[in-house]
Each structure stands twice: as C-alpha cells, then as structure tokens.
Design an enzyme around this catalytic site. Structure first.
Site, short mmCIF file in Angstrom:
data_model
loop_
_atom_site.label_atom_id
_atom_site.label_comp_id
_atom_site.label_asym_id
_atom_site.label_seq_id
_atom_site.Cartn_x
_atom_site.Cartn_y
_atom_site.Cartn_z
N GLY A 1 43.46 43.96 -16.86
CA GLY A 1 43.67 45.38 -16.62
C GLY A 1 42.42 46.07 -16.13
N ALA A 2 41.68 45.41 -15.24
CA ALA A 2 40.36 45.90 -14.83
C ALA A 2 40.39 46.77 -13.59
CB ALA A 2 39.43 44.71 -14.60
N ILE B 1 39.45 51.93 -18.94
CA ILE B 1 38.54 51.18 -19.79
C ILE B 1 38.21 49.82 -19.18
CG2 ILE B 1 38.22 50.19 -22.09
CD1 ILE B 1 38.32 53.24 -22.05
N TYR C 1 54.46 50.72 -30.17
CA TYR C 1 53.10 50.63 -29.65
C TYR C 1 52.11 50.35 -30.78
CZ TYR C 1 48.63 51.92 -27.59
OH TYR C 1 47.31 51.89 -27.17
#
Length: 319
Positions: free
Chosen positions: A24-25, A29, A179
């Site tokens: 998830g780059a 974050i 979640y």
C-alpha cells in the site's frame, strides 16, 4: 539515539544495503514510510494494487529523493493468487528481504468479499498479509540477522476482539466492528509470529505499529462510506471531515511509529508503537487491548489463517 518522545525521521539509521517491501505504498502512511526508507538508502519495493498509482508513486518518490532505488510491483491483497505471484516474482529477482512492512488496508467498507470469498476487511487487512508474510519468510530468513516484519494495526482494534466462530462476519455485519476485528487480527498475528520466530531461534523481529489519527485516503474513504447513508449520516461525515482537516496529523507524522518499529535499535519482538498522545505525536510504545496478547486466541487465529490461505510457515521449522 534520542528518547522515543524526541524521535523523528531524521533519526532513522542508515539503511544502505537493505531491501524493503512496503504494501500500500502508493499513498498515505505507506508512501511516507517508503520515502523515508529510500531517503536513508534502502532499496524499496512499492507493493500496490493499482499499476497506474504504483508507477506514479515510484516516479514521485524518485523526484522527491533523487537517486532513490525504488520500483513498483503489483500486489492485490484481496486475491491470494496475486499474493503468490508477487512473492514468486520477488524470489526470482532477489535473494533476500530485510524489511517487510504490511501497511496496506481497507477501512469500514460495506460488506463484500475478496476474490477468494473472504469478508473484505478480514481478507485484505489480515489474511492477505498473513499469506504474504509466510510466502516471503524464506527471503527474510536469508537476510537475518537484522530482518524485521512490521504489521500496521490501528487504535480501532479496541472496537472488537476476534470472533473465532464468525471470522467472516456471516452472522451479522457491522463494518466498523469488522474493521476493529481485522486490526485485532494484525496484533494477534504479530504476537504469535514473534513467539514462533523466537521458538525457532530466529533473530527476525516482528513488531506492530499504528499511525494514530492521520489525514490519509483511508480516513477519507471511511468518511465517504459514512456519507452513503444520506442525510441521516451527514453529521458523522462532517465530524470526520473536520477531524481530517483540523485534528489529524499529516501522513508523514503518522508514518513515524511504523518507521520506528522498522528501523530503530532496541525494538523488541511483539512491541507495539503509536503516537505519544494516542492520536498524534512522536512514537512511543502503545497501549493495547488485553485480548491482543491472548496466547490461545493467537494460536487459534494462526491455525485458521493457515487453513484459509493454504499458506504454512514450514520455513521456520527448517531455519
């Protein structure tokens, strides 16, 4: 080295000669984590679902950090076939992996299923990363000593302990509870992984972190989902939007607990780092719900995760 309360990205030790995978780059974050690792000399693989956003992030990072060694590789954590393809491709190109940052995630989505039929939040946030870590573990073992695994959880783990009898939320779905449970799963996974690494005599450190309240696409997406309920939910949307605009810290600050867990000396197995104030501030060891330290629950989740993903950690027995 300064104390935790004074720690910033300037204190990241030299990462030259180390290779990192950050899931998830392409934004938020994950991007901030990848950028600071590259700035300190690491070769960074941006593992992202979207090819367009992944390539764009790699170009942006090279612009912000001239000379950075960075590449994009496709990874869809909602598809175990994609996870296996990523791990196989990594093994063909590189002999070892020094740092795995399991950062990618989804937040508070309506009920849905992954390509393999798992509830989306549990499937992406936990099972996808469980499978990825197991498949990359031989490369991490080849890089030890000094290798680390960092699982990014959330303060929202307090919303729910794991329901072992309903991992897929088949008996009622509340998206924020789902979640929270997926983030509890991240911590239980780290807890059991750290135990198994120690039992195998491995020097790999598995730790966790959470960003506090950071202004990222993840929170923005959750706000949009809360807005999907029409006028009845507009106050919730406005509150989340106000939080993003006024209260939330930037992604660069939210990445600091992850970067600390990934690089700072003295990080212990199963440590959990977050912002000093809980929602913002320099990284410190974070409070966590007692159920995230339950040995029996962690072992039970591990067994179920192996069965659901068909990924075992046999390489630990051979290490």
């Amino acid at each position: 080295m300064p104390g935790l309360n004074a720690w910033s990205a300037r204190n990241i030790p030299d990462q030259s000669g180390r290779t990192a995978v950050v899931t998830g780059a392409n934004s938020g974050i994950g991007y901030a984590t990848a950028r600071e690792l590259a700035r300190r000399g690491a070769e960074v693989v941006l593992a992202c679902r979207s090819a367009a956003r992944g390539h764009a992030a790699a170009i942006r990072l090279r612009t912000e950090v001239p000379g950075a060694e960075v590449e994009f590789a496709p990874l869809d954590l909602a598809d175990l076939g994609s996870v296996r393809e990523f791990a196989d491709g990594y093994a063909r190109r590189r002999p070892a992996l020094d740092l795995l940052v399991n950062n990618a995630g989804v937040m508070a989505l309506p009920y849905g299923r992954t390509a393999d039929g798992f509830e989306t939040q549990f499937g992406v946030n936990h099972l996808g990363h469980f499978a990825l870590t197991g498949l990359l573990l031989p490369r991490l073992l080849d890089a030890a000593p000094g290798a680390r695994i960092v699982n990014v959880s959330s303060g929202f783990h307090v919303l729910g302990d794991i329901d072992h009898d309903d991992l897929g939320s088949e008996h009622g779905y509340r998206r924020w509870i789902a979640y929270g449970r997926s983030k509890t799963a991240n911590l239980l996974f780290t807890h059991e992984l750290a135990r198994r690494l120690a039992a195998a005599g491995s020097t790999i450190v598995a730790a966790s972190a959470h960003p506090g309240y950071a202004a990222t696409n993840l929170h923005a997406g959750a706000a949009r989902q809360d807005g999907a309920g029409g006028d009845r939910r507009r106050p919730v949307v406005r509150l989340l939007e106000l939080g993003n605009a006024v209260i939330a810290q930037p992604a660069s600050a939210g990445a600091l607990p992850t970067l600390y867990a990934a690089t700072a000396p003295g990080v212990r197995p199963d440590d959990f780092f977050g912002p000093r104030l809980g929602w913002r501030g320099a990284p410190v060891r974070s409070w966590r719900a007692k159920w995230t330290l339950d040995d029996a629950s962690a072992r039970r989740l591990w067994t179920a995760s192996e069965q659901l993903t068909s990924v075992s950690y046999d390489s630990l027995a051979r290490s």
